[in-house]
Design a protein around this motif. Structure first.
Motif, PDB file in Angstrom:
ATOM      1  N   GLY A   1      24.770  71.688  12.546  1.00 41.60           N
ATOM      2  CA  GLY A   1      24.624  70.664  13.582  1.00 41.60           C
ATOM      3  C   GLY A   1      24.980  69.261  13.149  1.00 41.60           C
ATOM      4  N   LYS A   2      25.336  69.084  11.877  1.00 44.81           N
ATOM      5  CA  LYS A   2      25.685  67.754  11.366  1.00 44.81           C
ATOM      6  C   LYS A   2      27.200  67.577  11.396  1.00 44.81           C
ATOM      7  CE  LYS A   2      21.763  65.854   9.775  1.00 44.81           C
ATOM      8  NZ  LYS A   2      21.317  64.477  10.058  1.00 44.81           N
ATOM      9  N   PRO A   3      27.680  66.427  11.897  1.00 47.90           N
ATOM     10  CA  PRO A   3      29.131  66.236  11.989  1.00 47.90           C
ATOM     11  C   PRO A   3      29.789  66.059  10.628  1.00 47.90           C
ATOM     12  CG  PRO A   3      27.963  64.245  12.643  1.00 47.90           C
ATOM     13  CD  PRO A   3      26.922  65.294  12.445  1.00 47.90           C
ATOM     14  N   LYS A   4      30.926  66.739  10.455  1.00 44.21           N
ATOM     15  CA  LYS A   4      31.715  66.608   9.231  1.00 44.21           C
ATOM     16  C   LYS A   4      33.172  66.384   9.626  1.00 44.21           C
ATOM     17  CE  LYS A   4      33.165  69.090   5.062  1.00 44.21           C
ATOM     18  NZ  LYS A   4      33.115  70.377   4.328  1.00 44.21           N
ATOM     19  N   LEU A   5      33.753  65.265   9.196  1.00 45.04           N
ATOM     20  CA  LEU A   5      35.139  64.935   9.519  1.00 45.04           C
ATOM     21  C   LEU A   5      36.083  65.841   8.730  1.00 45.04           C
ATOM     22  CD1 LEU A   5      37.177  63.045  10.940  1.00 45.04           C
ATOM     23  CD2 LEU A   5      36.979  61.513   8.967  1.00 45.04           C
ATOM     24  N   VAL A   6      36.957  66.542   9.463  1.00 47.09           N
ATOM     25  CA  VAL A   6      37.914  67.446   8.835  1.00 47.09           C
ATOM     26  C   VAL A   6      39.281  66.790   8.719  1.00 47.09           C
ATOM     27  CG1 VAL A   6      39.064  69.681   9.034  1.00 47.09           C
ATOM     28  CG2 VAL A   6      36.673  69.452   9.721  1.00 47.09           C
ATOM     29  N   GLY A   7      39.699  66.073   9.753  1.00 55.14           N
ATOM     30  CA  GLY A   7      41.006  65.427   9.736  1.00 55.14           C
ATOM     31  C   GLY A   7      41.081  64.348  10.806  1.00 55.14           C
ATOM     32  N   SER A   8      42.061  63.467  10.676  1.00 58.29           N
ATOM     33  CA  SER A   8      42.175  62.348  11.612  1.00 58.29           C
ATOM     34  C   SER A   8      43.640  61.955  11.782  1.00 58.29           C
ATOM     35  CB  SER A   8      41.369  61.147  11.116  1.00 58.29           C
ATOM     36  OG  SER A   8      41.813  60.728   9.829  1.00 58.29           O
ATOM     37  N   LEU A   9      43.905  61.300  12.909  1.00 60.64           N
ATOM     38  CA  LEU A   9      45.250  60.836  13.211  1.00 60.64           C
ATOM     39  C   LEU A   9      45.132  59.637  14.135  1.00 60.64           C
ATOM     40  CD1 LEU A   9      48.394  61.601  13.045  1.00 60.64           C
ATOM     41  CD2 LEU A   9      48.032  62.658  15.287  1.00 60.64           C
ATOM     42  N   SER A  10      45.956  58.630  13.890  1.00 58.69           N
ATOM     43  CA  SER A  10      45.991  57.447  14.753  1.00 58.69           C
ATOM     44  C   SER A  10      47.427  57.217  15.206  1.00 58.69           C
ATOM     45  CB  SER A  10      45.473  56.216  13.993  1.00 58.69           C
ATOM     46  OG  SER A  10      45.397  55.096  14.844  1.00 58.69           O
ATOM     47  N   SER A  11      47.599  56.987  16.494  1.00 63.91           N
ATOM     48  CA  SER A  11      48.938  56.711  17.013  1.00 63.91           C
ATOM     49  C   SER A  11      48.893  55.472  17.896  1.00 63.91           C
ATOM     50  CB  SER A  11      49.478  57.910  17.803  1.00 63.91           C
ATOM     51  OG  SER A  11      48.578  58.288  18.823  1.00 63.91           O
ATOM     52  N   GLU A  12      49.943  54.689  17.821  1.00 66.04           N
ATOM     53  CA  GLU A  12      49.995  53.440  18.583  1.00 66.04           C
ATOM     54  C   GLU A  12      50.129  53.706  20.074  1.00 66.04           C
ATOM     55  OE1 GLU A  12      52.459  50.048  17.739  1.00 66.04           O
ATOM     56  OE2 GLU A  12      52.339  50.447  15.582  1.00 66.04           O
ATOM     57  N   LEU A  13      49.464  52.865  20.860  1.00 63.53           N
ATOM     58  CA  LEU A  13      49.712  52.888  22.291  1.00 63.53           C
ATOM     59  C   LEU A  13      51.068  52.250  22.555  1.00 63.53           C
ATOM     60  CD1 LEU A  13      46.375  51.802  24.022  1.00 63.53           C
ATOM     61  CD2 LEU A  13      47.698  53.832  24.567  1.00 63.53           C
ATOM     62  N   PRO A  14      51.947  52.891  23.300  1.00 62.52           N
ATOM     63  CA  PRO A  14      53.223  52.254  23.633  1.00 62.52           C
ATOM     64  C   PRO A  14      52.990  50.915  24.328  1.00 62.52           C
ATOM     65  CG  PRO A  14      53.245  54.575  24.249  1.00 62.52           C
ATOM     66  CD  PRO A  14      51.837  54.262  23.841  1.00 62.52           C
ATOM     67  N   ASN A  15      53.834  49.951  24.028  1.00 65.83           N
ATOM     68  CA  ASN A  15      53.623  48.595  24.523  1.00 65.83           C
ATOM     69  C   ASN A  15      53.592  48.527  26.045  1.00 65.83           C
ATOM     70  OD1 ASN A  15      53.203  45.804  23.837  1.00 65.83           O
ATOM     71  ND2 ASN A  15      55.265  45.389  24.615  1.00 65.83           N
ATOM     72  N   HIS A  16      54.461  49.307  26.719  1.00 70.14           N
ATOM     73  CA  HIS A  16      54.465  49.247  28.176  1.00 70.14           C
ATOM     74  C   HIS A  16      53.180  49.821  28.769  1.00 70.14           C
ATOM     75  CE1 HIS A  16      55.874  53.388  27.548  1.00 70.14           C
ATOM     76  NE2 HIS A  16      55.561  53.636  28.811  1.00 70.14           N
ATOM     77  N   ILE A  17      52.579  50.789  28.066  1.00 65.34           N
ATOM     78  CA  ILE A  17      51.301  51.346  28.518  1.00 65.34           C
ATOM     79  C   ILE A  17      50.195  50.312  28.318  1.00 65.34           C
ATOM     80  CG2 ILE A  17      49.566  53.117  28.093  1.00 65.34           C
ATOM     81  CD1 ILE A  17      52.033  54.212  29.431  1.00 65.34           C
ATOM     82  N   ARG A  18      50.240  49.638  27.173  1.00 64.00           N
ATOM     83  CA  ARG A  18      49.250  48.602  26.887  1.00 64.00           C
ATOM     84  C   ARG A  18      49.293  47.506  27.955  1.00 64.00           C
ATOM     85  NH1 ARG A  18      48.635  43.895  23.813  1.00 64.00           N
ATOM     86  NH2 ARG A  18      46.667  43.809  22.668  1.00 64.00           N
ATOM     87  N   LYS A  19      50.513  47.107  28.348  1.00 63.38           N
ATOM     88  CA  LYS A  19      50.658  46.072  29.368  1.00 63.38           C
ATOM     89  C   LYS A  19      50.090  46.531  30.711  1.00 63.38           C
ATOM     90  CE  LYS A  19      54.660  43.632  27.419  1.00 63.38           C
ATOM     91  NZ  LYS A  19      56.116  43.341  27.583  1.00 63.38           N
ATOM     92  N   GLN A  20      50.296  47.802  31.054  1.00 61.51           N
ATOM     93  CA  GLN A  20      49.761  48.326  32.306  1.00 61.51           C
ATOM     94  C   GLN A  20      48.232  48.359  32.291  1.00 61.51           C
ATOM     95  OE1 GLN A  20      52.546  51.936  32.470  1.00 61.51           O
ATOM     96  NE2 GLN A  20      52.160  51.548  34.633  1.00 61.51           N
ATOM     97  N   ILE A  21      47.664  48.716  31.133  1.00 65.83           N
ATOM     98  CA  ILE A  21      46.204  48.736  31.021  1.00 65.83           C
ATOM     99  C   ILE A  21      45.645  47.332  31.187  1.00 65.83           C
ATOM    100  CG2 ILE A  21      44.266  49.172  29.461  1.00 65.83           C
ATOM    101  CD1 ILE A  21      46.010  51.441  28.233  1.00 65.83           C
ATOM    102  N   LEU A  22      46.278  46.359  30.524  1.00 65.84           N
ATOM    103  CA  LEU A  22      45.834  44.972  30.661  1.00 65.84           C
ATOM    104  C   LEU A  22      45.980  44.498  32.100  1.00 65.84           C
ATOM    105  CD1 LEU A  22      47.291  43.447  27.366  1.00 65.84           C
ATOM    106  CD2 LEU A  22      44.865  43.737  27.941  1.00 65.84           C
ATOM    107  N   GLN A  23      47.032  44.942  32.763  1.00 61.57           N
ATOM    108  CA  GLN A  23      47.217  44.587  34.172  1.00 61.57           C
ATOM    109  C   GLN A  23      46.065  45.126  35.010  1.00 61.57           C
ATOM    110  OE1 GLN A  23      50.934  46.005  35.804  1.00 61.57           O
ATOM    111  NE2 GLN A  23      50.296  45.664  37.926  1.00 61.57           N
TER     112      GLN A  23
END
Length: 374
Positions: free
Chosen positions: A29-51
């Motif tokens: 029941g205790k969380p154990k990190l196995v793997g991770s990945l980070s990917s950039e938000l595309p700039n046009h998507i970021r602009k739409q979210i801010l909009q």
């Protein structure tokens, strides 16, 4: 390792810097990190979210377009993580998706996160749990922060008082008293990185202030700091939570205009303003922690703000103690929030509550999230 306990946590925060995905296992029941990945938000998507974060024309159409598009991005990030670690999707129980916050107005009884979980479940073939916040709101809570329950699960010590400070777009604290007789307290203290990112983007075209170097090159402007800290939110009682609806570029300009209207104020540079905004984050966090009078608490930082050396130095100064990252407790600060949503999905599928009522102000503990079967 019991592969039946694999869960994915998916986080896209207020800072809009990246999509963070983690693969988590739950031995005993205790969380154990196995793997991770980070990917950039595309700039046009970021602009739409801010909009969408501010009122404007054709909001429903923009939201309707963006919701499935974010769902696809989130799904692809999950599949890329599984491919990176050669994990078959069939062994993953569920994805816990925070979604991208578009509105958070708990005083009006609503919060909205998008990134269609139907699309995520369809494209990955993995059951997806999402929309974690609204059940807490329905029970009279703030819907946020939800991570304190996870902080307690991972970081509580029976020997030492601890405070976990998450500095993302907004900042929140979780107070973990050593005594099991004392309740866990947690709430949003105010802006984390959101104002710093906004100001440096506006003035220098950069997405963030690396290591806080630009802020460190300026000087904290006393009168401006006083104006910033006069914001009523900082002195509101908890439970409380906030977002871009309050702390945004417009807020900065309003405070600047108020300060500059006094002709006797000394001039300030753009770097001075960045330094002062950093001090707002440091002072608001410090004020919140000290107001609870925990005895000699250990302070641990997670989130993107854990990489801002100038901010951490200011926190250490004001708290009169050395702050550390959650890395020393066994979980890298970049992955804490994503792990929290994997854990929340785990809790949901096991019919266990995910909120702390004393944190959010809800009428009681609730099983959170909607389940979208594969």
């Amino acid at each position: 390792m019991n592969t039946s306990e694999f869960f994915i946590g998916l986080m896209s925060g207020t800072s809009l810097d990246s999509i963070d995905v983690v693969l988590v296992n739950f031995p005993q029941g205790k969380p154990k990190l196995v793997g991770s990945l980070s990917s950039e938000l595309p700039n046009h998507i970021r602009k739409q979210i801010l909009q969408l974060n501010s009122s404007g024309d054709h909001e429903i159409e923009v939201l309707a377009d963006l919701d499935p598009l974010l769902g696809k991005l989130f799904a692809n990030s999950c599949l890329a993580l599984l491919d990176k670690f050669s994990i078959d999707p069939s062994v993953v129980c569920a994805i816990g998706s925070h979604g991208q916050t578009i509105r958070h107005r708990p005083h009006k009884g609503y919060t909205l996160q998008i990134g269609d979980p139907n699309v995520i479940a369809e494209l990955t073939g993995i059951t997806t749990v999402a929309d974690f916040r609204r059940r807490d709101l329905a029970a009279g809570g703030q819907g946020a922060p939800l991570v304190p329950a996870f902080h307690y699960q991972c970081f509580h010590s029976c020997g030492r008082n601890r405070v976990i400070v998450n500095i993302g777009g907004m900042a929140n604290i979780t107070l973990l008293p050593a005594s099991l007789d004392e309740v866990v307290v947690g709430y949003d203290t105010g802006p984390g990185n959101v104002l710093l990112d906004s100001w440096i983007a506006q003035q220098r075209g950069l997405s963030y202030d690396a290591d806080g170097d630009w802020a460190a090159s300026g000087s904290i402007h006393t009168a401006l700091l006083e104006q910033f800290m006069s914001e009523p939110y900082f002195n509101e009682p908890f439970p409380k939570s906030t977002g871009r609806e309050l702390f945004n570029a417009k807020w900065i300009q309003q405070q600047l205009a108020q300060t500059l209207s006094d002709n006797h104020q000394k001039p300030m540079t753009d770097a001075d303003i960045q330094a002062t905004l950093t001090e707002v984050t440091a002072k608001s966090i410090t004020h919140a922690i000290l107001s609870h009078s925990l005895t000699e608490p250990e302070i641990y930082i997670c989130g993107g703000g854990s990489h801002n050396k100038f901010l951490l130095d200011r926190l250490s100064l004001h708290l009169n103690t050395q702050v550390q990252s959650t890395d020393v407790l066994g979980l890298h600060p970049d992955w804490v929030e994503a792990c929290a949503f994997a854990w929340l999905a785990y809790r949901t599928l096991n019919h266990q509550s995910g909120n702390l009522a004393e944190v959010t102000g809800a009428k009681g503990e609730r099983i959170l999230g909607g389940i979208y079967l594969a």
